[in-house]
Design a protein around this motif. Sequence first.
Motif, short mmCIF file in Angstrom:
data_model
loop_
_atom_site.label_atom_id
_atom_site.label_comp_id
_atom_site.label_asym_id
_atom_site.label_seq_id
_atom_site.Cartn_x
_atom_site.Cartn_y
_atom_site.Cartn_z
N LEU A 1 25.51 15.46 -8.90
CA LEU A 1 25.32 14.11 -9.44
C LEU A 1 24.03 13.47 -8.92
CD1 LEU A 1 27.03 12.38 -11.40
CD2 LEU A 1 27.83 11.11 -9.39
N LYS A 2 23.54 13.93 -7.76
CA LYS A 2 22.32 13.34 -7.19
C LYS A 2 21.10 13.58 -8.07
CE LYS A 2 24.19 11.66 -3.47
NZ LYS A 2 24.02 12.19 -2.12
N TYR B 1 8.07 8.31 7.30
CA TYR B 1 7.78 9.29 6.25
C TYR B 1 8.70 10.51 6.37
CZ TYR B 1 3.48 7.01 4.59
OH TYR B 1 2.57 6.15 4.03
N TYR B 2 8.95 10.93 7.60
CA TYR B 2 9.84 12.08 7.78
C TYR B 2 11.23 11.78 7.22
CZ TYR B 2 13.05 15.31 9.96
OH TYR B 2 14.06 16.22 10.16
N PHE C 1 15.49 12.85 3.64
CA PHE C 1 16.79 12.41 3.12
C PHE C 1 16.77 12.12 1.62
CE2 PHE C 1 17.36 11.48 7.66
CZ PHE C 1 18.53 12.19 7.86
N LEU C 2 15.59 11.93 1.04
CA LEU C 2 15.54 11.73 -0.40
C LEU C 2 15.53 13.05 -1.15
CD1 LEU C 2 13.05 8.76 -0.87
CD2 LEU C 2 15.52 8.72 -0.88
N ILE D 1 17.27 6.19 7.65
CA ILE D 1 17.59 6.29 6.22
C ILE D 1 18.81 7.19 6.11
CG2 ILE D 1 16.84 7.16 3.97
CD1 ILE D 1 13.98 6.49 4.74
N LEU D 2 19.80 6.74 5.34
CA LEU D 2 21.00 7.55 5.12
C LEU D 2 21.07 7.98 3.67
CD1 LEU D 2 23.81 5.80 7.18
CD2 LEU D 2 22.69 7.96 7.67
N ASN D 3 21.51 9.21 3.45
CA ASN D 3 21.57 9.73 2.09
C ASN D 3 22.90 9.40 1.41
OD1 ASN D 3 22.72 11.50 4.03
ND2 ASN D 3 22.91 13.08 2.48
N PHE D 4 23.68 8.49 2.01
CA PHE D 4 24.95 8.09 1.40
C PHE D 4 24.76 6.82 0.58
CE2 PHE D 4 26.16 10.07 5.49
CZ PHE D 4 26.94 11.10 5.01
#
Length: 505
Positions: free
Chosen positions: A83-84, A159-160, A165-166, A339-342
């Motif tokens: 879905l991402k 940037y990292y 995470f994106l 940054i969280l990928n949730f």
Amino acid sequence: MLKRELLEKPYDLMNDILVYLYNNGGQCTKEDLCRNLGITPNTLSEYTALLQNFIVENDFLADITIIEDTQTLFLQKKPTFPLKLCYLKFLERSVKYQIIKWLFTNGSINGPVFQDYFNISSATYYRRVTELNALLEEFQLSLRRGKIIGNENQIRYFYYCYFWFLRENKEDLDQEINKLYIPLIDELTEALNITFDHLEELQIKLWMKITFTRLNQTREYTFAADFERKDRPLFDELNQILFHYMKNYDRPYTLYEGLMFYDFFCSLRNFSVYSPFAYRLAQQQREEKTYLDYQNQQILNYLNQIGYLQNNFFPKRHRILSHYLYQYHSQLYYFDGFILNFDSWGLFLTAQNLREPFNFDDVHKFMDFCQKQFYPNDPLQRYRNVLSEINYSSILNIAQDLANKHIAIAVHHSLNPFLAALTIQLLKNTLGNKYELDLTVYDDEASHDILLSNIYNENFATNSSYYYVFSDCCNQYDVVEIEKLIQQVIADQFTQQPNEDNNLT
């Protein structure tokens, strides 16, 4: 920062509808959707139509469908469809995302040129810059006069996190990153005695790509006043490796490069908590009485007070828990922001599931203790944020797992894991009915109390509290000696008096 915060209308709400349906088992009443998303039925109908058009326009119709009846919305997707992918399509239409991408590639941004390229108005551009600055604030960064402004270590860290995470599909990222960084990984592997998995290697490559990109763009770096004064055990080892690598490739090097690389390497989970380097780093933290070691002692004592640790806790298991704490608190110590990928619902479900089987309140009391103990006036409240909630939930689970009274025995065989499995079966048949044992094939990523191997290995001997070398698949002599070792473990660890003053670190 959550990934969803980068999206813009109408894609933010389209993403919310998709994610909410997905997290609710693929269906939800329109009434519930409107209430939870804070929108009207007319708005929901409008965005549902936009979402259905989006699926058709991007050729996703064979993979995902939105079905609507009078009261309910349904989501159906193929089992193999991530879905991402929809989120990434939404992200490509985000002006904020494109600004950051442009800044990273070019080092600066010319407003009028950017506006022409993406066919947006000046008002839209500056509105997005304002929104972006609000997101960058937690990283202590800002966008001013077409450049990203802040301390260099924070710029590289941002940037990292951003690109790591994106970009969930790391195959694409791997193809983009130069093979130039492989010699650095090889030298780290040899000098530090670390075995990196594919993702850990990719993390290091991404950091070095960002490093070289920034070196090509500017040398006008700023750093916080206390940047050089932070504790960095074993810094000389890592610094020497990076120095040789940079010189071999004729890249400019200063002490600041070494400091930034150290902070990245030791705080962003680039090596296993069971690796020899993790043990050496933790030992040096204790010997140098660093701030991270002070935090560990305070937390281990706190966990002991609330019943998660006991005085008869295995010393090696204690050290493993310390390694997890070092890795998490290193990120808070060396860097600001995350940054969280949730999505927000995914965060809630993750934290909720991690909290089992312990009490809901334990996590928040744990977070409150750390915030008051380590940084009571922190404007970012970093010990109370969602990242801390997930990490501290995980720490409590790990503490519970490590505190069990079973003796964990790992079996290694140099010829074949099948022979290790035969050894395990033999030990179960002979000793399993007399002692509570957890017998597993050796895995360098897993904890154990006793390590058995058919060969002598110096690393095994150094990193294992109890180590025995057997013959073939264990003979009668070996079984007797292993039983003595089990009895020694029980005498050393399980029969200590409750009031005995054990060192928690």
